[in-house]
Design an enzyme around this catalytic site. Structure first.
Site, short mmCIF file in Angstrom:
data_model
loop_
_atom_site.label_atom_id
_atom_site.label_comp_id
_atom_site.label_asym_id
_atom_site.label_seq_id
_atom_site.Cartn_x
_atom_site.Cartn_y
_atom_site.Cartn_z
N TRP A 1 0.83 -1.22 0.00
CA TRP A 1 0.00 0.00 0.00
C TRP A 1 0.85 1.24 0.00
CZ3 TRP A 1 -4.19 -0.48 -2.28
CH2 TRP A 1 -4.92 -1.68 -2.20
N ASP B 1 -1.83 6.79 6.05
CA ASP B 1 -2.89 5.92 5.53
C ASP B 1 -3.25 4.95 6.66
OD1 ASP B 1 -4.50 4.04 4.35
OD2 ASP B 1 -3.14 3.57 2.70
N LYS C 1 -13.07 -1.31 6.32
CA LYS C 1 -12.41 -2.28 7.20
C LYS C 1 -12.84 -2.06 8.64
CE LYS C 1 -8.84 -1.94 3.82
NZ LYS C 1 -9.01 -3.25 3.18
#
Ligand code: PMP
Length: 361
Positions: free
Chosen positions: A103, A173, A197
């Site tokens: 990511w 993030d 999530k």
């Protein structure tokens, strides 16, 4: 109603069962309004109250200081990979990025379209099984910002500390570990997370940004990508993802009822530690991540005998333990055990793993 299966999906992921039941009870008629939340105007008083309550509850949960704006956006974390440089480059040419996995790399690649990106350190050499020590980060003291990923969802590498950077806004993030533990928001310039999530359904993206960083977008930035515009319109520049916002608000209320993020942190730590203990107990299972930075949220593991993986996944599914397949980049298994995964779900997985090992070890 009992939870029908334990869903270990990395996202979209399990939601608190009590929240889904509440949404079900309110589905056709929200609190006597005669309407479903899905049918309401985002500018009507009913939805405005839902939106304001969700923001207030999130502010309470995370102790968000008043000089931070909370934005309820769309486009997922991927949009943030572009919005961050567009909004935070200001007059600077360069930004610092830490590379701790898949990511981080995505954020770096997108960032390169707008700015010179200085990769301050990378754990690629260790196959992303660790976090490069802070002392080795090659930081630029005049960078526009420093970006990192607090939880690498694919390989299960998580920060339990916040980098100490002065004078450069810290951007994180937090897609897969926001709300998993208390954090000091004031240490950050910007926090972002896709909702699917640990927050709520897919379709909503949360941004928490310090006010003084707003209002200096790169030339040509589309209005839809300008934080300032969302800040001025209470995230209602265009039609927001109303149902996802509402459901996230229910999750925030549920978290407050559980005792807030302190309570969640204790539970998350306990859930993760017992799962890692089973993996570490012998050679049958393996997790390659440095114990100092193992994720509380995503627990990847492999079997010493990889040919047993399919059987593991099939038998687990038969036992009601679903979506345990690892990411296609790494294979093996991954148990995502976000806030909404009850401890009984982890206990059931552990019991299954012990039994599977006894039968096949
Ligand atoms: N960052 C992290 C840490 C993620 O886990 C994900 C999704 N798995 C993303 C970014 C991308 O999120 P989205 O699909 O919402 O763009």
């Amino acid at each position: 109603m009992k939870q029908p299966v334990f869903n270990f999906s990395p996202g979209p992921a399990v939601l608190p069962h009590a929240v889904l039941e509440q949404a079900q009870a309110e589905l056709l008629d929200w609190q006597g309004s005669g309407m479903s939340v899905m049918e309401m105007s985002h500018r009507g008083k009913e939805f405005m109250s839902i939106a304001a309550q969700a923001e207030a509850d999130l502010r309470t949960l995370m102790a968000i200081p008043n000089n931070y704006k909370v934005l309820f956006l769309q486009g997922g974390a991927h949009s943030q990979f572009a919005m961050i440089p567009m909004n935070l480059a200001r007059s600077k040419q360069q930004a610092d990025y830490l590379d701790t996995g898949d990511w981080s790399l995505k954020a770096i690649e997108e960032g390169k379209r707008y700015l010179d990106i200085n990769v301050i350190a990378s754990s690629a050499d260790s196959h992303y099984s660790t976090i490069p020590p802070f002392a080795t980060w090659q930081r630029n003291p005049t960078a526009a910002y420093l970006h990192y990923t607090s939880n690498e969802t694919i390989r299960g590498v998580e920060f339990d500390w916040i980098p100490e950077v002065e004078n450069v806004p810290l951007v994180v993030d937090m897609s897969s570990d926001i709300l998993a533990r208390p954090i000091d928001v004031s240490r950050f310039g910007l926090i972002y997370a896709g909702a699917q999530k640990n927050i709520g359904p897919a379709g909503l993206t949360l941004v928490i940004v310090r006010e003084d960083l707003l209002g200096q977008v790169l030339d040509g930035t589309p209005s839809m990508f300008n934080y300032q515009i969302y800040a001025e319109t209470e995230s209602m520049y265009n039609t927001p993802p109303t149902y996802a916002w509402y459901l996230s608000g229910l999750v925030f209320q549920w978290l407050l009822k559980q005792g807030g993020l302190e309570a969640m942190a204790k539970l998350n730590q306990r859930k993760a530690e017992k799962l890692y203990a089973v993996i570490d107990a012998g050679d049958f299972y393996n997790n390659p991540v440095d114990p100092d930075c193992r994720s509380w949220m995503n627990v990847p593991f492999t079997l010493a005998n990889a040919s047993l993986e399919k059987r593991f996944l099939d038998e687990a599914a038969q036992a009601g333990l679903v979506t345990l397949k690892g990411h296609r980049l790494v294979g093996g298994m991954r148990a995502s055990i976000y806030n909404a995964m009850p401890e009984e779900g982890v206990d059931a997985l552990i019991a299954f793993m012990r039994e599977f090992e006894a039968k096949n070890g």
